[in-house]
Design an enzyme around this catalytic site. Structure first.
Site, PDB file in Angstrom:
ATOM      1  N   THR A  95       0.824  -1.212   0.000  1.00  0.00           N
ATOM      2  CA  THR A  95       0.000   0.000   0.000  1.00  0.00           C
ATOM      3  C   THR A  95       0.855   1.257   0.000  1.00  0.00           C
ATOM      4  O   THR A  95       1.987   1.258   0.480  1.00  0.00           O
ATOM      5  CB  THR A  95      -0.923   0.045   1.237  1.00  0.00           C
ATOM      6  OG1 THR A  95      -0.123  -0.016   2.434  1.00  0.00           O
ATOM      7  CG2 THR A  95      -1.910  -1.114   1.216  1.00  0.00           C
ATOM      8  N   ASN A 122       1.209   4.639   1.674  1.00  0.00           N
ATOM      9  CA  ASN A 122       0.821   5.261   2.940  1.00  0.00           C
ATOM     10  C   ASN A 122       0.909   6.782   2.777  1.00  0.00           C
ATOM     11  O   ASN A 122       1.994   7.324   2.586  1.00  0.00           O
ATOM     12  CB  ASN A 122       1.770   4.758   4.042  1.00  0.00           C
ATOM     13  CG  ASN A 122       1.371   5.240   5.423  1.00  0.00           C
ATOM     14  OD1 ASN A 122       0.231   5.620   5.649  1.00  0.00           O
ATOM     15  ND2 ASN A 122       2.329   5.233   6.335  1.00  0.00           N
ATOM     16  N   GLU A 130      -4.135   4.433   3.702  1.00  0.00           N
ATOM     17  CA  GLU A 130      -3.315   3.517   2.918  1.00  0.00           C
ATOM     18  C   GLU A 130      -4.078   3.071   1.681  1.00  0.00           C
ATOM     19  O   GLU A 130      -5.215   2.610   1.786  1.00  0.00           O
ATOM     20  CB  GLU A 130      -2.930   2.297   3.748  1.00  0.00           C
ATOM     21  CG  GLU A 130      -2.099   2.649   4.986  1.00  0.00           C
ATOM     22  CD  GLU A 130      -1.794   1.437   5.839  1.00  0.00           C
ATOM     23  OE1 GLU A 130      -0.647   0.955   5.787  1.00  0.00           O
ATOM     24  OE2 GLU A 130      -2.707   0.971   6.538  1.00  0.00           O
TER      25      GLU A 130
END
Length: 310
Positions: free
Chosen positions: A208, A210, A259
């Site tokens: 992901t 962030n 995220e």
């Protein structure tokens, strides 16, 4: 569109203009109607149109600590205003000294001397001057003295709901990004810089991005969302993303994070500034008993995101 920081920056040869004034956070459908009215009147009269706004939000100066969540960052606000055909954007630094400017002095110094207003377009709930002492009636009275007219743009509503920045913030805060989009006239956008997280997503097969967002940004409620990630500006392309907002309760997280798992993407986003356009709320945050059920749920979220954005 010309851009000025402070009304003192207005060029000396600036002619008469049609002016509209407000914070315009969100540049939502109500704001679009007010600004559009000013642009049309300026066009009809052969004058220039000016949007006057403020930075920071007046609430933070008048009542420190009360800064509302910000729907549009200054750069984004300027882009949206420019798209409406405005000739000039004047961003006035809202300082303690400016907040103490009496209503009559605001009209004389800003609207008359700096902007040479011929017409001032406002919403019917417009207030101005020290302690918001000025209202539309006073503005009209001063206009008759200084030679400008005042036109009120009606509030915009649908299904009994008046579109306002406060209403949209409440929608975002509740995670109702569809309702927010309906009032904004476009998806709610959240921007930030991609920073390194705990790398847990990468370990379970769903890396992901962030996002580090501004402390006053209007972040949707905890949950999972279908969104578009915008890279490199408005026209550089968008990518489908499944976005998780919250504290990662399965891993006993404490820090609230945004995220984004970008579908079918294998590039490196670290250090890049990106934006997320929220399309739909998929589900609430949940705690899972181990990695396997979490991964199974993420797979469902990804497929739902894919279907939602298709």
């Amino acid at each position: 569109m010309q851009r000025w920081r402070g009304y003192e920056a207005v060029p000396g040869g600036w002619g008469r203009s049609v002016v509209t004034i407000g914070v315009f956070d969100g540049v939502h459908r109500g704001h679009q109607a007010i600004i559009g009215h000013a642009v049309k009147r300026a066009h009809d009269l052969g004058l220039q149109s000016v949007v006057m706004t403020f930075d920071p939000h007046p609430a933070e100066v008048v009542r420190p600590g009360s800064h509302p969540a910000v729907l549009t960052e200054p750069v984004r606000k300027a882009e949206l205003v420019e798209r409406l055909g405005v000739d000039a954007l004047c961003v006035v630094p809202f300082t303690p000294a400016f907040s103490r400017l009496p209503a009559e002095a605001f009209v004389h110094d800003v609207l008359v001397e700096a902007l040479h207003a011929a017409v001032v377009v406002v919403g019917d709930n417009f207030r101005f001057g020290h302690k918001a002492a000025g209202d539309v009636a006073l503005l009209e009275r001063l206009g008759r003295s200084f030679g400008f007219t005042v036109e009120e743009a009606p509030l915009v509503s649908a299904d009994g709901v008046v579109f306002s920045s406060t209403y949209i913030r409440s929608c975002v805060d509740a995670g109702d990004v569809r309702a927010a989009a309906a009032a904004l006239g476009r998806p709610h956008r959240l921007g930030g810089v991609v920073v390194r997280g705990d790398q847990r997503g990468r370990e379970i097969g769903f890396p992901t991005a962030n996002l580090m967002v501004h402390r006053y940004a209007a972040v949707p409620a905890d949950g999972v969302y279908a969104a578009w990630m915008i890279r490199g500006g408005e026209h550089a392309g968008r990518l489908p993303a499944s976005v998780s907002i919250g504290t990662n309760p399965t891993f006993s997280g404490r820090e609230r994070r945004v995220e984004a798992y970008v579908l079918d993407f294998a590039g490196d986003l670290y250090g890049e500034r990106v934006s997320l356009d929220f399309v739909a709320h998929l589900r609430e945050q949940r705690v899972y008993e181990g990695i396997e059920p979490l991964v199974a749920q993420i797979r469902e979220d990804v497929e739902e995101t894919r279907a939602m954005l298709r």
